[in-house]
Design a protein around this motif. Structure first.
Motif, PDB file in Angstrom:
ATOM      1  N   THR A 173      34.880  56.421  70.331  1.00 44.74           N
ATOM      2  CA  THR A 173      34.737  54.960  70.301  1.00 44.74           C
ATOM      3  C   THR A 173      35.657  54.307  71.323  1.00 44.74           C
ATOM      4  N   TYR A 227      34.393  52.139  74.540  1.00 46.76           N
ATOM      5  CA  TYR A 227      34.844  50.748  74.670  1.00 46.76           C
ATOM      6  C   TYR A 227      35.485  50.518  76.034  1.00 46.76           C
ATOM      7  N   LYS A 274      34.198  48.179  79.123  1.00 46.05           N
ATOM      8  CA  LYS A 274      35.002  46.972  79.344  1.00 46.05           C
ATOM      9  C   LYS A 274      35.765  47.020  80.667  1.00 46.05           C
ATOM     10  N   VAL A 315      35.894  46.638  68.289  1.00 48.91           N
ATOM     11  CA  VAL A 315      35.062  47.823  68.507  1.00 48.91           C
ATOM     12  C   VAL A 315      33.921  47.956  67.504  1.00 48.91           C
ATOM     13  N   VAL A 326      30.606  48.980  69.169  1.00 45.90           N
ATOM     14  CA  VAL A 326      30.634  49.957  70.265  1.00 45.90           C
ATOM     15  C   VAL A 326      29.660  51.109  70.014  1.00 45.90           C
TER      16      VAL A 326
END
Length: 389
Positions: free
Chosen positions: A112, A116, A120, A267, A270
């Motif tokens: 995760t 992320y 990002k 998150v 995600v």
């Protein structure tokens, strides 16, 4: 063949087992194959939250077994949905991914965090900083996350992308953050396998500050510290922070295998369809057991955990042969003048089961261990620690 012979013949030799066959138990008392009873201060390594053969837990599990034992995640089930709601509300999180163990919960957290950061900030932001002396699991990736070389040596090469900072050393952590493109900082509030060593509050505050400033995720590994073990529901609650991801397992299921990765606001979306999965994750029977556990870990129980902790620390800190007592709640490490294995052996001969972490006796009793049994066990442990005994 007897049980020990059969085990040695047919089970992979990955465990240095105590010479003891456990056949039954009730609450905090275990019985071996010869009928000898032992007060259990290990709870299957922080798993049997309310001890052995707990009546309420058995009822909850049996009720679900009589409905359906497994569906896979192709279908909805009420126990999984109910447990996820409870965990989110009580931990201040938004979503849950269910798995079967702490290592799997940590794998999900790592995936995760990297997903992320890639979305990002770019795929180069893939480093996970963990701490020296940490322990996060035994899969190839969670071994890589574990900051102890002793666990690495036979399984190289491990998964890349992990950097180890010194625990409770803010400057070293800052340097590691400056030197790497970091997706997340991952840590245990108390380093369990590393010797039952709590992190300093100032250090955890520094982690949270750096993470906020640089949009780095915080992952708190609560596999052993979670579910009331430290005297609060989760160990991070002692530090006044809100992590982005929390992992938990062990005591969550009360004896059945379940892991959970709790996802915070940043998150929560995600993981998307097909990006992760688990055949047994969210198993309805395991979830039913976990719901029963969570329903009983309330303020009254947590207060009692803290009282029992204070009693143990007070009794052992001044005991002959004890160098130090570390930890929180009912997750404590006892450093002894005598060899730790000698102390453990002495306790076992006198009807008390304890385990170890590094060079320390590790105590992980049931959260509801009766006072009488706790006091008896502490007296046995005190005597075992004395030089000459």
């Amino acid at each position: 063949m007897n049980v020990k012979q059969k085990d040695n013949e047919f089970i992979a030799a990955t465990y240095a087992r105590f010479p003891l066959v456990i056949s039954a138990g009730k609450g905090s008392v275990l019985t071996d194959e010869n009928g000898k009873e032992y007060i259990d201060l290990g709870t299957g390594i922080a798993v049997n939250t309310f001890g052995v053969a707990d009546n309420e837990w058995i009822t909850a599990v049996n009720e679900q077994l009589n409905k359906i034992q497994h569906t896979s995640n192709l279908y909805y089930t009420k126990p999984a949905a109910d447990l996820a709601e409870i965990l989110c509300h009580r931990a201040g999180m938004k979503k849950v991914f269910f798995s079967n163990s702490g290592a799997e919960a940590n794998e999900c957290a790592i995936k995760t965090a990297r997903k992320y950061a890639a979305e990002k900030k770019g795929t180069e932001y893939n480093t996970i900083i963990t701490l020296i002396n940490s322990f996060h699991g035994r899969t190839v990736t969670t071994l890589a996350a574990t900051g102890q070389e002793v666990f690495h040596k036979d399984f190289l090469p491990l998964t890349e992308g992990f950097v180890y900072a010194k625990a409770n050393d803010t400057e070293d952590l800052r340097q590691k953050v400056r030197d790497n493109k970091v997706a997340a900082i991952m840590f245990e509030p108390i380093q369990g396998e590393g010797g039952v060593i709590p992190l300093d509050k100032e250090f955890v505050a520094a982690i949270a500050e750096m993470a906020k400033e640089l949009d780095i995720l915080t992952i708190v590994d609560e596999v052993q510290t979670g579910n009331g073990r430290t005297g609060k529901l989760y160990g991070y609650m002692h530090y006044g922070i809100t992590p982005d991801i929390v992992t938990t397992a062990k005591g969550l299921g009360g004896g059945l295998p379940i892991g959970a990765t709790l996802l915070g606001e940043k998150v929560q979306n995600v993981l998307t369809t097909g990006s992760h999965g688990s055949t047994f994750g969210g198993n309805p029977v395991c979830c039913a057991g976990a719901i029963n556990m969570m329903s009983r870990i309330d303020d009254e129980l947590l207060s009692d955990v803290r009282k029992k902790s204070a009693y143990i620390i007070n009794e052992l800190s001044s005991a002959k042969g004890v160098k130090s007592v570390t930890g929180m709640g009912l997750m404590l490490g006892i450093e002894t003048e005598k060899d730790v294995n000698e102390v453990i052996e002495n306790c076992r001969k006198n009807g008390v089961l304890v385990i170890k972490a590094k060079n320390k006796v590790r105590l992980l009793p049931a959260l509801n261990i009766p006072w009488k049994e706790l006091q008896t066990a502490v007296e046995v442990l005190k005597k075992a620690c004395e030089i000459g005994e």
